[in-house]
Design a protein around this motif. Structure first.
Motif, PDB file in Angstrom:
ATOM      1  N   GLY A  50       0.875  -1.061   0.171  1.00 55.11           N
ATOM      2  CA  GLY A  50       0.022   0.113   0.092  1.00 55.11           C
ATOM      3  C   GLY A  50       0.876   1.155   0.055  1.00 55.11           C
ATOM      4  N   ILE A  51       0.159   2.404  -0.030  1.00 57.66           N
ATOM      5  CA  ILE A  51       0.875   3.674  -0.259  1.00 57.66           C
ATOM      6  C   ILE A  51       0.220   4.606   0.868  1.00 57.66           C
ATOM      7  CG2 ILE A  51       1.230   5.545  -1.636  1.00 57.66           C
ATOM      8  CD1 ILE A  51       0.761   4.094  -4.102  1.00 57.66           C
ATOM      9  N   ALA A  52       1.107   5.274   1.535  1.00 53.52           N
ATOM     10  CA  ALA A  52       0.784   6.214   2.443  1.00 53.52           C
ATOM     11  C   ALA A  52       1.619   7.459   2.400  1.00 53.52           C
ATOM     12  CB  ALA A  52       0.834   5.523   3.898  1.00 53.52           C
ATOM     13  N   THR A  53       1.321   8.460   1.705  1.00 53.34           N
ATOM     14  CA  THR A  53       2.553   9.302   1.166  1.00 53.34           C
ATOM     15  C   THR A  53       1.719  10.724   1.242  1.00 53.34           C
ATOM     16  OG1 THR A  53       3.955   9.961  -0.426  1.00 53.34           O
ATOM     17  CG2 THR A  53       1.874   9.079  -1.181  1.00 53.34           C
ATOM     18  N   ILE A  54       2.505  11.787   0.551  1.00 51.66           N
ATOM     19  CA  ILE A  54       2.111  13.093   0.900  1.00 51.66           C
ATOM     20  C   ILE A  54       2.098  13.789  -0.747  1.00 51.66           C
ATOM     21  CG2 ILE A  54       3.052  15.488   1.478  1.00 51.66           C
ATOM     22  CD1 ILE A  54       3.973  13.901   4.020  1.00 51.66           C
ATOM     23  N   LYS A  55       1.033  14.742  -0.834  1.00 51.02           N
ATOM     24  CA  LYS A  55       0.966  15.433  -2.176  1.00 51.02           C
ATOM     25  C   LYS A  55       1.347  16.752  -1.748  1.00 51.02           C
ATOM     26  CE  LYS A  55       0.078  16.784  -6.292  1.00 51.02           C
ATOM     27  NZ  LYS A  55       0.887  16.611  -7.338  1.00 51.02           N
ATOM     28  N   GLN A  56       2.500  17.377  -2.496  1.00 54.03           N
ATOM     29  CA  GLN A  56       2.780  18.799  -2.130  1.00 54.03           C
ATOM     30  C   GLN A  56       2.606  19.391  -3.405  1.00 54.03           C
ATOM     31  OE1 GLN A  56       6.988  19.458  -1.525  1.00 54.03           O
ATOM     32  NE2 GLN A  56       6.618  21.578  -0.654  1.00 54.03           N
TER      33      GLN A  56
ATOM     34  N   PRO B 120     -20.324  26.946  -3.547  1.00 52.95           N
ATOM     35  CA  PRO B 120     -20.115  26.904  -2.068  1.00 52.95           C
ATOM     36  C   PRO B 120     -18.667  27.256  -1.645  1.00 52.95           C
ATOM     37  CG  PRO B 120     -20.453  24.568  -2.714  1.00 52.95           C
ATOM     38  CD  PRO B 120     -20.422  25.390  -3.894  1.00 52.95           C
ATOM     39  N   PHE B 121     -17.787  27.594  -2.349  1.00 56.29           N
ATOM     40  CA  PHE B 121     -16.420  28.065  -2.015  1.00 56.29           C
ATOM     41  C   PHE B 121     -15.658  26.587  -1.585  1.00 56.29           C
ATOM     42  CE2 PHE B 121     -19.388  31.553  -0.897  1.00 56.29           C
ATOM     43  CZ  PHE B 121     -19.029  32.377  -2.173  1.00 56.29           C
ATOM     44  N   THR B 122     -15.942  25.596  -2.216  1.00 53.57           N
ATOM     45  CA  THR B 122     -15.229  24.334  -1.781  1.00 53.57           C
ATOM     46  C   THR B 122     -14.383  23.963  -2.700  1.00 53.57           C
ATOM     47  OG1 THR B 122     -17.126  23.024  -2.183  1.00 53.57           O
ATOM     48  CG2 THR B 122     -16.921  23.527  -0.087  1.00 53.57           C
ATOM     49  N   ILE B 123     -13.252  23.163  -2.470  1.00 53.14           N
ATOM     50  CA  ILE B 123     -12.509  22.495  -3.378  1.00 53.14           C
ATOM     51  C   ILE B 123     -12.269  21.076  -2.552  1.00 53.14           C
ATOM     52  CG2 ILE B 123     -10.026  22.288  -4.275  1.00 53.14           C
ATOM     53  CD1 ILE B 123      -9.834  25.321  -4.041  1.00 53.14           C
ATOM     54  N   THR B 124     -12.414  20.085  -3.527  1.00 50.71           N
ATOM     55  CA  THR B 124     -12.320  18.667  -2.845  1.00 50.71           C
ATOM     56  C   THR B 124     -11.484  17.687  -3.329  1.00 50.71           C
ATOM     57  OG1 THR B 124     -14.623  18.644  -2.817  1.00 50.71           O
ATOM     58  CG2 THR B 124     -13.756  16.537  -2.679  1.00 50.71           C
ATOM     59  N   ALA B 125     -10.506  17.274  -2.525  1.00 51.19           N
ATOM     60  CA  ALA B 125      -9.507  16.317  -3.044  1.00 51.19           C
ATOM     61  C   ALA B 125     -10.201  15.131  -3.142  1.00 51.19           C
ATOM     62  CB  ALA B 125      -8.317  16.274  -2.107  1.00 51.19           C
ATOM     63  N   GLY B 126     -10.160  14.700  -4.368  1.00 49.25           N
ATOM     64  CA  GLY B 126     -11.022  13.339  -4.777  1.00 49.25           C
ATOM     65  C   GLY B 126     -10.457  12.639  -5.734  1.00 49.25           C
TER      66      GLY B 126
ATOM     67  N   VAL C  57     -13.172  22.674  -9.527  1.00 46.54           N
ATOM     68  CA  VAL C  57     -13.863  22.734  -7.897  1.00 46.54           C
ATOM     69  C   VAL C  57     -12.994  21.554  -7.308  1.00 46.54           C
ATOM     70  CG1 VAL C  57     -15.790  24.178  -8.320  1.00 46.54           C
ATOM     71  CG2 VAL C  57     -15.905  21.775  -8.556  1.00 46.54           C
ATOM     72  N   ALA C  58     -12.200  20.869  -7.964  1.00 47.43           N
ATOM     73  CA  ALA C  58     -11.514  19.686  -7.334  1.00 47.43           C
ATOM     74  C   ALA C  58     -10.098  19.176  -7.778  1.00 47.43           C
ATOM     75  CB  ALA C  58     -12.626  18.354  -7.764  1.00 47.43           C
ATOM     76  N   ILE C  59      -9.392  18.717  -6.814  1.00 45.13           N
ATOM     77  CA  ILE C  59      -8.210  18.166  -7.233  1.00 45.13           C
ATOM     78  C   ILE C  59      -8.147  16.758  -7.114  1.00 45.13           C
ATOM     79  CG2 ILE C  59      -6.813  20.464  -6.546  1.00 45.13           C
ATOM     80  CD1 ILE C  59      -6.417  19.367  -3.872  1.00 45.13           C
ATOM     81  N   LYS C  60      -7.581  16.237  -7.988  1.00 39.50           N
ATOM     82  CA  LYS C  60      -7.261  14.938  -8.229  1.00 39.50           C
ATOM     83  C   LYS C  60      -6.155  14.335  -7.314  1.00 39.50           C
ATOM     84  CE  LYS C  60      -7.110  10.893 -11.633  1.00 39.50           C
ATOM     85  NZ  LYS C  60      -6.863  10.724 -12.979  1.00 39.50           N
ATOM     86  N   ILE C  61      -6.580  13.165  -6.529  1.00 37.07           N
ATOM     87  CA  ILE C  61      -5.481  12.622  -5.628  1.00 37.07           C
ATOM     88  C   ILE C  61      -4.921  11.544  -6.717  1.00 37.07           C
ATOM     89  CG2 ILE C  61      -5.236  11.015  -3.689  1.00 37.07           C
ATOM     90  CD1 ILE C  61      -7.616  12.302  -2.564  1.00 37.07           C
ATOM     91  N   PRO C  62      -3.353  11.576  -6.565  1.00 32.45           N
ATOM     92  CA  PRO C  62      -2.729  10.515  -7.298  1.00 32.45           C
ATOM     93  C   PRO C  62      -3.036   9.230  -6.834  1.00 32.45           C
ATOM     94  CG  PRO C  62      -1.189  12.396  -6.398  1.00 32.45           C
ATOM     95  CD  PRO C  62      -2.568  12.379  -5.976  1.00 32.45           C
ATOM     96  N   ASP C  63      -2.754   8.019  -8.000  1.00 30.79           N
ATOM     97  CA  ASP C  63      -2.716   6.774  -7.489  1.00 30.79           C
ATOM     98  C   ASP C  63      -4.356   6.466  -7.180  1.00 30.79           C
ATOM     99  OD1 ASP C  63       0.098   6.499  -7.754  1.00 30.79           O
ATOM    100  OD2 ASP C  63       0.266   7.359  -5.826  1.00 30.79           O
ATOM    101  N   THR C  64      -5.254   7.082  -7.471  1.00 27.61           N
ATOM    102  CA  THR C  64      -6.785   6.890  -7.355  1.00 27.61           C
ATOM    103  C   THR C  64      -6.620   6.689  -5.663  1.00 27.61           C
ATOM    104  OG1 THR C  64      -6.819   5.781  -9.312  1.00 27.61           O
ATOM    105  CG2 THR C  64      -8.855   5.513  -7.981  1.00 27.61           C
ATOM    106  N   GLY C  65      -6.081   7.654  -5.088  1.00 23.37           N
ATOM    107  CA  GLY C  65      -5.996   7.617  -3.375  1.00 23.37           C
ATOM    108  C   GLY C  65      -7.147   8.151  -2.856  1.00 23.37           C
ATOM    109  N   THR C  66      -7.044   8.084  -1.420  1.00 24.65           N
ATOM    110  CA  THR C  66      -7.913   8.567  -0.707  1.00 24.65           C
ATOM    111  C   THR C  66      -7.311   9.912   0.181  1.00 24.65           C
ATOM    112  OG1 THR C  66      -9.230   6.484  -0.547  1.00 24.65           O
ATOM    113  CG2 THR C  66      -9.611   8.017   1.322  1.00 24.65           C
ATOM    114  N   TRP C  67      -8.066  10.822   0.296  1.00 18.03           N
ATOM    115  CA  TRP C  67      -7.420  11.766   1.520  1.00 18.03           C
ATOM    116  C   TRP C  67      -7.439  11.277   2.692  1.00 18.03           C
ATOM    117  CZ3 TRP C  67      -9.032  14.397   5.637  1.00 18.03           C
ATOM    118  CH2 TRP C  67      -8.430  15.452   6.051  1.00 18.03           C
TER     119      TRP C  67
END
Length: 261
Positions: free
Chosen positions: A91-97, A108-114, A120-130
């Motif tokens: 598995g992967i447990a890492t950081i996105k800078q 509604p002034f929101t940005i989702t990491a998904g 209005v959204a930023i894609k998490i690498p490796d199809t990951g979970t925030w």
């Protein structure tokens, strides 16, 4: 007689894990891209004196063998087997800078990491979970303040990867940093537990020092790692370093060595 050139190669074979259990099927692991291998052997000499200035007898006391290897190839399986000896999982447990940034959208002034990226959204690498928030900074490098609810200018809230900003910050470019997890068949991760003192993995060390068709080899039957150093530099490769000590195995063996004549 022979000469030796280069760093040589070192293999570590795990024997016992950090709980004291024997490794059922040990897998030897090479310390990849070795830059330096050193072995130091020393003894305490005990000197017997009479009435004169110099000793009349000498005897050998306690001995010690310690080693050190610097290798540029980082291997999670090797670190776990040789140094930590605990549970390693896939598995992967890492950081996105964030180095791209995104504009704070309208209501509604929101940005989702998904899973997908958009206005209005930023894609998490490796199809990951925030997993964890690591802060939000503006394009000018100013950190924004995290609050529990109703953010004002320069503030934000976050829950499950959904970042909420103030209406007054509409259109502001922000850089969102976060930790995430993901599944993988190749990457590994581990959570190191606080074990009782005395618990540590042991391994066998095999060293090959070849040159011009000849070789010096060492086998140290039981070794215990004492230090792992990971030092970074601004403009250079990272060369992790592991220190270890050698001791007798169950058969009383310390090491074997062989060299070409």
């Amino acid at each position: 007689m022979q000469t030796i050139f280069g760093a040589g190669s070192l293999w570590g074979t795990p024997l016992i894990d950090a709980t004291g259990a024997a490794v059922a099927v040990p897998s030897p692991i090479q310390f990849g891209l070795s830059q330096e291998i050193s072995i130091d052997m020393s003894f305490d000499n005990k000197l017997l004196y009479g009435q004169n200035q110099f000793p009349v007898k000498a005897g050998r006391g306690k001995g010690k063998i310690s080693g050190k290897v610097k290798n540029a190839q980082v291997n999670g399986a090797m670190w776990n087997s040789i140094f930590f000896g605990q549970t390693l999982t896939a598995g992967i447990a890492t950081i996105k800078q964030d180095s791209v940034g995104i504009l704070i959208p309208a209501s509604p002034f929101t940005i989702t990491a998904g899973a997908a990226d958009s206005l209005v959204a930023i894609k998490i690498p490796d199809t990951g979970t925030w997993a964890t928030d690591l802060g939000v900074v503006t394009a000018g490098g100013l950190p924004m303040t995290r609050v529990t609810a109703t953010p004002a200018t320069g503030q934000y809230t976050v829950s499950a990867g959904v970042y909420l900003f103030a209406a007054a910050d509409l259109g502001l470019k922000v850089f969102i940093n976060y930790g995430y997890t993901a599944t993988s068949t190749t990457a590994t991760k581990s959570t190191v537990a606080n074990l009782p003192m005395g618990y540590a993995p042991t391994f066998r060390a095999d060293i090959l020092l070849p040159f011009e068709g000849k070789a010096v080899t060492y086998t140290f039957y039981s070794c215990l790692a004492s230090k792992l150093t990971v030092a970074t530099k601004l403009d250079d490769f990272v060369i992790p370093e592991i220190d270890f000590d050698c001791f007798a195995d169950a058969q009383g063996r310390i090491f074997d060595y062989s060299m070409s004549e």
